[in-house]
Enzyme design. Structure first.
Site, mmCIF file in Angstrom:
data_model
loop_
_atom_site.group_PDB
_atom_site.id
_atom_site.type_symbol
_atom_site.label_atom_id
_atom_site.label_comp_id
_atom_site.label_asym_id
_atom_site.label_seq_id
_atom_site.Cartn_x
_atom_site.Cartn_y
_atom_site.Cartn_z
ATOM 1 N N CYS A 289 0.831 -1.215 0.000
ATOM 2 C CA CYS A 289 0.000 0.000 0.000
ATOM 3 C C CYS A 289 0.866 1.267 0.000
ATOM 4 O O CYS A 289 1.502 1.552 -1.005
ATOM 5 C CB CYS A 289 -0.973 -0.051 1.170
ATOM 6 S SG CYS A 289 -2.456 0.936 0.869
ATOM 7 N N HIS B 247 -3.682 -5.456 0.815
ATOM 8 C CA HIS B 247 -3.142 -5.795 2.143
ATOM 9 C C HIS B 247 -3.101 -7.290 2.370
ATOM 10 O O HIS B 247 -3.964 -7.855 3.053
ATOM 11 C CB HIS B 247 -3.956 -5.094 3.231
ATOM 12 C CG HIS B 247 -3.714 -3.639 3.276
ATOM 13 N ND1 HIS B 247 -2.750 -3.070 4.062
ATOM 14 C CD2 HIS B 247 -4.277 -2.624 2.561
ATOM 15 C CE1 HIS B 247 -2.740 -1.765 3.866
ATOM 16 N NE2 HIS B 247 -3.651 -1.472 2.940
ATOM 17 N N GLU C 41 -1.144 -8.792 4.294
ATOM 18 C CA GLU C 41 -0.812 -9.073 5.699
ATOM 19 C C GLU C 41 -2.060 -9.347 6.533
ATOM 20 O O GLU C 41 -1.982 -9.992 7.589
ATOM 21 C CB GLU C 41 -0.026 -7.902 6.296
ATOM 22 C CG GLU C 41 -0.827 -6.745 6.833
ATOM 23 C CD GLU C 41 -1.489 -5.846 5.771
ATOM 24 O OE1 GLU C 41 -1.224 -6.029 4.560
ATOM 25 O OE2 GLU C 41 -2.268 -4.954 6.157
HETATM 26 N N1 LIG Z 1 -2.442 6.964 2.347
HETATM 27 C C1 LIG Z 1 -2.244 6.119 1.206
HETATM 28 C C2 LIG Z 1 -1.797 4.722 1.667
HETATM 29 C C3 LIG Z 1 -2.918 3.933 2.259
HETATM 30 C C4 LIG Z 1 -2.501 2.801 3.172
HETATM 31 O O1 LIG Z 1 -1.350 2.394 3.282
HETATM 32 N N2 LIG Z 1 -3.511 2.325 3.875
HETATM 33 C C5 LIG Z 1 -3.354 1.398 4.956
HETATM 34 C C6 LIG Z 1 -4.067 1.950 6.168
HETATM 35 C C7 LIG Z 1 -4.014 1.168 7.430
HETATM 36 C C8 LIG Z 1 -3.102 -0.015 7.445
HETATM 37 O O2 LIG Z 1 -1.910 0.147 7.736
HETATM 38 O O3 LIG Z 1 -3.561 -1.122 7.148
HETATM 39 C C9 LIG Z 1 -3.511 6.011 0.367
HETATM 40 O O4 LIG Z 1 -4.578 6.434 0.850
HETATM 41 O O5 LIG Z 1 -3.428 5.495 -0.755
#
Ligand SMILES: N[C@@H](CCC(=O)NCCCC(=O)O)C(=O)O
Length: 269
Positions: free
Chosen positions: A126, A234, A236
């Site tokens: 992400c 995600h 993970e």
């Molecule tokens: N701000 C960026 C990246 C989004 C992101 O990494 N979201 C994960 C949020 C919570 C987590 O760590 O699971 C975007 O909005 O693209």
């Protein structure tokens, strides 16, 4: 509460486990500044990649960056709710109400470039994928949801977390790619929690998977690195329940184990 205990895996081939750097993010609580890392990112790195995480604060600048890299066999760039400062990819800020994490930006971008120079395996999720793109000169759609032709890839923050991280769209690996072979199918279902996304790819980066609307969902850099892989979703999240996610973390772990083996054979020579 589900069993959140992290179960370490034994080392391979009698070699030490790979050490993997995880850069932390800033959080402010009750007037105190914290450096944080979410448990869900640590668990699959230990259980399925078979690596030893070293959590790195990003609030101390890059003076010790090379020393961190000297101890590392891989770099793992996690997601985070903060947006990368658009000034770092030559744009004005279109999301002034969204938080940023300048310390993490200013640590991770040089970390990525230095890790590539050392041939270290890199895995991004992400925000981590977006950081890799910016570090290599690419840029970002700051509000994908406002771009004609793209879907809204955000989660509903009012939903329960299990709903936020549930599968929400399909992703197609590039046909004939190593990732398509790893997944063993033409399409995978992924979750989606991002308002931003890769717009123009940085130097040396190639698309490895796309969403139904054409948005870039995975990248690699075969001309730059033996293993640089990043995804917008995600894996993970509850990785143990998702065979695709387990394969992804095993692939990163294998790359890091290869790094340890090559360092070991060089030291033995
Ligand atoms: N701000 C960026 C990246 C989004 C992101 O990494 N979201 C994960 C949020 C919570 C987590 O760590 O699971 C975007 O909005 O693209």
């Amino acid at each position: 509460m589900s069993d959140n205990k992290i179960r370490s895996t034994p080392s391979k081939n009698n070699l030490r486990k790979p050490v993997v750097l995880m850069s932390m993010g800033a959080q402010e609580r009750k007037g105190h500044d914290y450096q944080v890392m979410t448990h869900k990112y640590i668990q699959p790195l230990v259980e399925f990649s078979g690596c030893v995480p070293v959590l790195v604060p990003t609030c101390c600048g890059i003076e010790d960056l090379e020393q961190y890299l000297d101890m590392a066999d891989g770099v793992y760039l996690t997601g985070a709710g903060s947006n990368i400062d658009p000034a770092l990819y030559g744009q004005e800020n279109e999301t002034p109400n969204k938080g940023q994490d300048r310390d993490r930006d200013l640590f991770d971008l040089p970390l990525i470039r230095a890790a590539i120079a050392r041939g270290l395996p890199i895995f991004g999720i992400c925000r981590g994928m977006q950081e890799i793109n910016v570090a290599l000169g690419g840029d970002i759609y700051q509000k994908v949801y406002a771009e004609p032709g793209f879907n809204d890839h955000r989660e509903n923050p009012d939903d329960p977390v299990e709903v936020q991280y549930a599968a929400s769209h399909s992703v197609r690996p590039v046909a004939g790619s190593w990732f398509a072979e790893l997944m063993g199918k033409d399409e995978i279902q992924v979750n989606s929690l991002h308002g931003q996304a890769i717009r123009n790819l940085g130097k040396g980066l190639e698309v490895l998977a796309t969403a139904e609307d054409g948005l870039i969902e995975a990248i690699h850099a075969p001309s730059l690195s033996p293993f640089l892989f990043a995804v917008q979703w995600h894996p993970e999240w509850q990785a143990a329940k998702n065979p695709d996610s387990v394969k992804i973390f095993q692939a990163f772990g294998d790359a890091c184990h290869r790094r340890v083996a090559s360092r070991s054979s060089r030291q033995a020579a």
